[in-house]
Design an enzyme around this catalytic site. Structure first.
Site, short mmCIF file in Angstrom:
data_model
loop_
_atom_site.label_atom_id
_atom_site.label_comp_id
_atom_site.label_asym_id
_atom_site.label_seq_id
_atom_site.Cartn_x
_atom_site.Cartn_y
_atom_site.Cartn_z
CD GLU A 1 57.89 90.18 -19.27
OE1 GLU A 1 56.99 90.22 -20.11
OE2 GLU A 1 57.68 89.96 -18.06
NE ARG B 1 56.70 86.94 -20.86
CZ ARG B 1 56.57 85.64 -20.64
NH1 ARG B 1 56.66 84.79 -21.64
NH2 ARG B 1 56.33 85.19 -19.43
CB SER C 1 58.07 88.50 -15.02
OG SER C 1 57.51 87.27 -14.69
N1 EPU Z 1 62.56 80.71 -7.43
C1 EPU Z 1 63.50 80.90 -6.43
N2 EPU Z 1 63.17 81.71 -5.39
C2 EPU Z 1 61.96 82.32 -5.27
C3 EPU Z 1 60.99 82.12 -6.31
C4 EPU Z 1 61.34 81.30 -7.38
O1 EPU Z 1 64.60 80.36 -6.47
O2 EPU Z 1 61.74 83.02 -4.31
C5 EPU Z 1 62.90 79.85 -8.57
C6 EPU Z 1 62.05 78.59 -8.55
O3 EPU Z 1 62.76 77.58 -7.91
C7 EPU Z 1 61.85 78.26 -10.00
C8 EPU Z 1 62.28 79.50 -10.72
O4 EPU Z 1 62.61 80.47 -9.76
O5 EPU Z 1 62.75 77.25 -10.38
C9 EPU Z 1 61.29 80.03 -11.71
O6 EPU Z 1 59.99 80.14 -11.25
P1 EPU Z 1 58.77 79.90 -12.29
O7 EPU Z 1 59.18 78.97 -13.36
O8 EPU Z 1 57.55 79.63 -11.56
O9 EPU Z 1 58.51 81.28 -12.95
P2 EPU Z 1 59.45 82.33 -13.58
O10 EPU Z 1 60.54 81.81 -14.43
O11 EPU Z 1 59.85 83.14 -12.42
C10 EPU Z 1 58.10 82.70 -15.81
C11 EPU Z 1 57.41 83.86 -16.49
C12 EPU Z 1 56.09 84.18 -15.82
C13 EPU Z 1 55.22 82.93 -15.89
C14 EPU Z 1 55.96 81.77 -15.20
C15 EPU Z 1 55.24 80.47 -15.35
C16 EPU Z 1 59.18 85.24 -17.40
C17 EPU Z 1 59.93 86.53 -17.29
N3 EPU Z 1 58.27 85.01 -16.46
O12 EPU Z 1 58.42 83.13 -14.50
O13 EPU Z 1 55.47 85.21 -16.57
O14 EPU Z 1 53.96 83.14 -15.26
O15 EPU Z 1 57.27 81.58 -15.81
O16 EPU Z 1 55.35 80.03 -16.65
O17 EPU Z 1 59.41 84.48 -18.33
C18 EPU Z 1 55.15 87.56 -16.74
O18 EPU Z 1 55.65 87.50 -17.85
O19 EPU Z 1 54.77 88.66 -16.23
C19 EPU Z 1 55.01 86.35 -15.93
C20 EPU Z 1 54.50 86.37 -14.72
#
Ligand code: EPU
Length: 334
Positions: A329, A162, A234
Site C-alpha cells: 500500500e 486507497r 499498513s
Molecule cells: N489480525 C490478525 N492478527 C493480528 C492482527 C490482526 O489475525 O495480529 C486480523 C484481525 O482479526 C482483523 C484483521 O486482521 O480481523 C484486520 O484488522 P483491522 O480491520 O483492524 O485492520 P486492517 O484490515 O489490518 C485496515 C486499514 C488500516 C485501518 C484499519 C481500520 C488497510 C491496508 N488498512 O487495516 O489503515 O486503520 O483497517 O479501518 O486497508 C493504513 O492505511 O495505513 C491503515 C492503518
C-alpha cells in the site's frame, strides 16, 4: 517560500529512512507554488505531505515539494450540511479536531491517521468503515504543466480503495491546493467496523467526539507511535479474492475473517501474515510488527533495502501458503 539543497529527509518520512533530496521546497501560497513549478519545470518532482505513506529507496534526485497552504474556510451552510474548504498543508487530524469542535461530523472515524489534507485526497485514506471520499465534495488543484487551476468534483477523482485518478491516469500532473469537505450537522455514526461499538459500550448516546476518542484508543493499541518505531502504517493492501478462491480458503480455514467487497471478498492481510508465521520476523533493521503484522517497522537502523527484502519475503510466503498476491500500500519512491 524556501528552497534547500541536499536536504536530509529523515524527519520527512515516518519510516525514518536516512536519505537526502537534491532539492526541498516549501511554499505558502498558490502563487509561490506556481513560481516553484516554473523554476523546476525540468526536474523530477515529488509532492509530499508528512511522508507517512512512502518508502524512499535511495536519495531523491529531484525536487521534493511540501505545501504550507493552511487555513479553513466555511463556503456554504444549510440546516444539515456545511461545505468546509481546508488548505492542503493542514495536518489531517487537526482538520478533524476543527470540524468536531464545531459539531460537524463525517471525519471522526478517520481520527489519528498521520498525514496532511492534500495527500488524504490523493490516497483516499480510510479507516473503520469510512473513506475520505465519503466526505469530499471537490478537490482544488493546479496543473503542473500549464499552472492553471482545476477543480475535480468527487466523481471525477475516480476514488477506489486507497486509490484515485491522481495515482493513476493523472499521476504527478496535478497538485492539490485545497480540499472541500461536505460535513453533516446531524451526522449518522459509523460504529459497525471492528471494535468501535465495544469501545463505546459504556456510553448510552455516543457523540461524534466519543467516536473520535474510541478510534484513537483502538489505533494506539495496535499501531506503533512514530516516536516508538518508524513505519508507514499498513504496509500492504488487504487483498480482494474471487468468491471461488474464498470458498477454497474457507474450507481450509473456517475462522478466516472477511468482508464482502464488490464482486469479490476482502481478506485481511494482517490475518494472512499472522497465520503464515511472519509476525516479528526481521531483516536487518526492518521487522514485521508484532501487534499488527500488516505494519513493517524500522526498529532503529533499517535501510530501505531491509524493508524491501522483508516485504518481498512476506509476499512470497503469503503466495506460497495461500496462493494470494498481496501488494504494498506504501508508495516506493526512487
Ligand atoms: N489480525 C490478525 N492478527 C493480528 C492482527 C490482526 O489475525 O495480529 C486480523 C484481525 O482479526 C482483523 C484483521 O486482521 O480481523 C484486520 O484488522 P483491522 O480491520 O483492524 O485492520 P486492517 O484490515 O489490518 C485496515 C486499514 C488500516 C485501518 C484499519 C481500520 C488497510 C491496508 N488498512 O487495516 O489503515 O486503520 O483497517 O479501518 O486497508 C493504513 O492505511 O495505513 C491503515 C492503518
Amino acid at each position: 517560500m524556501k528552497v534547500y539543497e541536499h536536504f536530509p529527509l529523515k524527519a520527512w518520512n515516518t519510516f525514518s529512512m536516512d536519505v537526502k533530496a537534491r532539492y526541498f521546497a516549501e511554499y505558502d501560497t498558490k502563487d509561490e507554488l506556481c513560481e516553484l513549478l516554473k523554476q523546476f519545470a525540468n526536474e523530477k518532482i515529488l509532492h509530499i505531505g508528512c511522508g507517512s505513506n512512502l518508502l524512499f529507496l535511495n536519495d531523491y534526485d529531484g525536487v521534493i515539494l511540501h505545501s504550507n497552504i493552511t487555513g479553513a474556510e466555511k463556503l456554504h451552510e444549510t440546516d444539515n450540511e456545511v461545505l468546509l474548504k481546508v488548505g492542503a498543508g493542514v495536518v489531517f487530524d487537526s482538520a478533524i479536531s476543527y470540524m468536531l469542535e464545531r459539531g460537524w461530523g463525517g471525519a471522526e472515524n478517520l481520527s489519528d491517521i498521520p498525514g496532511e489534507v492534500g495527500a488524504s485526497a490523493v490516497q483516499n485514506i480510510g479507516a473503520y468503515g469510512v473513506e475520505v471520499k465519503d466526505i469530499i465534495h471537490h478537490v482544488e488543484t493546479i496543473e503542473r504543466k500549464t499552472l492553471l487551476p482545476r477543480v475535480f468534483g468527487v466523481a471525477e477523482c475516480r476514488y477506489g480503495y486507497r486509490d484515485s485518478i491522481f495515482k493513476n491516469e493523472l499521476k504527478d500532473e496535478y497538485i492539490v491546493t485545497a480540499v472541500v469537505f461536505r460535513l453533516q450537522k446531524h451526522a449518522e455514526l459509523h460504529l459497525d467496523y471492528g471494535n468501535i461499538r465495544q469501545e463505546l459500550q459504556h456510553i448510552e448516546h455516543p457523540t461524534i467526539s466519543d467516536v473520535r476518542h474510541a478510534v484513537i484508543t483502538i489505533r494506539r493499541q495496535k499501531l506503533p507511535a512514530v516516536s516508538e518505531a518508524g513505519s508507514a502504517g499498513s504496509f500492504f493492501k488487504n487483498p480482494i479474492v474471487s468468491v471461488e478462491k474464498f470458498a477454497e480458503l474457507q474450507a481450509s480455514y473456517p475462522d478466516i475473517p472477511h468482508y464482502e467487497s464488490g464482486n469479490g471478498v476482502k481478506v485481511p492481510a494482517a490475518w494472512l501474515i499472522d497465520k503464515s508465521g511472519m509476525k516479528g520476523k526481521k531483516i536487518g533493521g526492518a521487522m514485521v510488527y508484532e501487534k499488527q503484522p500488516l505494519v513493517i517497522v524500522n526498529t532503529g537502523d533499517a535501510v530501505p533495502e531491509d524493508v524491501v527484502k522483508l516485504a518481498e519475503k512476506v509476499q512470497k510466503k503469503i503466495y506460497s501458503e495461500f496462493g494470494i498476491k498481496i501488494e504494498p500500500e506504501v508508495n516506493y519512491i526512487s
